[in-house]
Design an enzyme around this catalytic site. Structure first.
Site, mmCIF file in Angstrom:
data_model
loop_
_atom_site.group_PDB
_atom_site.id
_atom_site.type_symbol
_atom_site.label_atom_id
_atom_site.label_comp_id
_atom_site.label_asym_id
_atom_site.label_seq_id
_atom_site.Cartn_x
_atom_site.Cartn_y
_atom_site.Cartn_z
ATOM 1 N N ASP A 15 0.844 -1.195 0.000
ATOM 2 C CA ASP A 15 0.000 0.000 0.000
ATOM 3 C C ASP A 15 0.877 1.243 0.000
ATOM 4 O OD1 ASP A 15 0.859 -0.258 2.631
ATOM 5 O OD2 ASP A 15 -1.080 0.191 3.516
ATOM 6 N N TYR A 72 2.847 4.860 0.773
ATOM 7 C CA TYR A 72 3.467 5.464 1.948
ATOM 8 C C TYR A 72 2.407 6.265 2.704
ATOM 9 C CZ TYR A 72 7.908 4.454 -0.457
ATOM 10 O OH TYR A 72 8.969 3.849 -1.086
ATOM 11 N N PHE A 122 6.663 2.246 -4.307
ATOM 12 C CA PHE A 122 8.046 2.495 -3.878
ATOM 13 C C PHE A 122 8.581 3.870 -4.242
ATOM 14 C CE2 PHE A 122 7.834 -2.179 -4.167
ATOM 15 C CZ PHE A 122 8.174 -2.513 -2.862
ATOM 16 N N HIS A 150 11.278 -8.688 1.035
ATOM 17 C CA HIS A 150 10.944 -7.277 0.837
ATOM 18 C C HIS A 150 12.191 -6.408 1.041
ATOM 19 C CE1 HIS A 150 8.925 -3.397 1.457
ATOM 20 N NE2 HIS A 150 7.891 -3.940 0.822
#
Length: 222
Positions: free
Chosen positions: A66, A68, A79, A189
């Site tokens: 999801d 920031y 990202f 991740h």
């Protein structure tokens, strides 16, 4: 909403989904959330990834979870952050891996990934909005139905796409992808909590470009 943010091929691919009653009710709910709470990204940037990467141009899909949830960070690309915003830790690790993997020097003061999107890299969050200061606050309210549909359509209607699935959440979407038609790259991740469990040293960026070149597609300038 759909006419404003989606180019013609995306519209054709998604029209059946957009006509669902559940989607119409869901968008009404999201609009009310934006009117009553501080939600990121800005409303006009929810579908920014689709605007920058036309359906026919997709070569790579990088899947995030999801947006920031801090002020001024999210702008509709997984990202990525806008100009003049400090790099979040996950993006710093992505840059470190690019430098180590393909020997491209990255500018750690610049986290806007729009140039990737314009080369055919769909930077797709599974959840497209979030309440300020509350990570995963818009999880399981309807976004996943939409983005799962997007992933499935990309898998079904394209050949030789590179899917980068970083972390358990992204990897849970692998069931939507036909691995006989596409390359699926999986690792931990890039978050500082897990980057050393596989992400750093994964060489996904060189593997991606090797696969694109092998399939007569232009490599991505990372």
């Amino acid at each position: 909403m759909k006419e404003t943010y989606f180019e013609s091929k995306w519209k054709k691919v998604l029209d059946v989904f957009f006509s669902r009653t559940t989607w119409i009710y869901f968008i009404d709910f999201i609009q009310k959330e934006y009117k009553t709470k501080e939600i990121f990204p800005e409303y006009g940037n929810i579908f920014h990834a689709f605007f920058l990467t036309p359906f026919s141009d997709i070569k790579v899909v990088i899947l995030g979870q999801d947006p920031y949830y801090g002020p001024d960070q999210a702008h509709g690309l997984a990202f990525s952050v806008p100009e003049n915003i400090p790099l979040p830790p996950s993006l710093k690790n992505i840059y470190k891996e690019i430098e180590a993997d393909i020997k491209i020097k990255k500018d750690f003061t610049h986290g806007n990934l729009e140039p990737w999107a314009k080369q055919g890299v769909l930077l797709l969050n599974s959840i497209l909005s979030v309440e300020s200061g509350k990570p995963s606050s818009h999880r399981n309210i309807g976004w996943e139905d939409f983005t799962d549909h997007v992933i499935q359509k990309i898998s079904d209607e394209h050949e030789n796409i590179v899917f980068m699935l970083w972390g358990n959440y992204a990897q849970s979407k692998k069931k939507l992808i036909d691995e006989k038609r596409h390359l699926v790259l999986e690792t931990s991740h890039p978050s500082p909590l897990s980057a050393y469990k596989g992400f750093l040293g994964c060489k996904h960026f060189s593997q991606c470009n090797d696969y694109l070149k092998k399939n007569k597609k232009k490599e991505v300038f990372w």
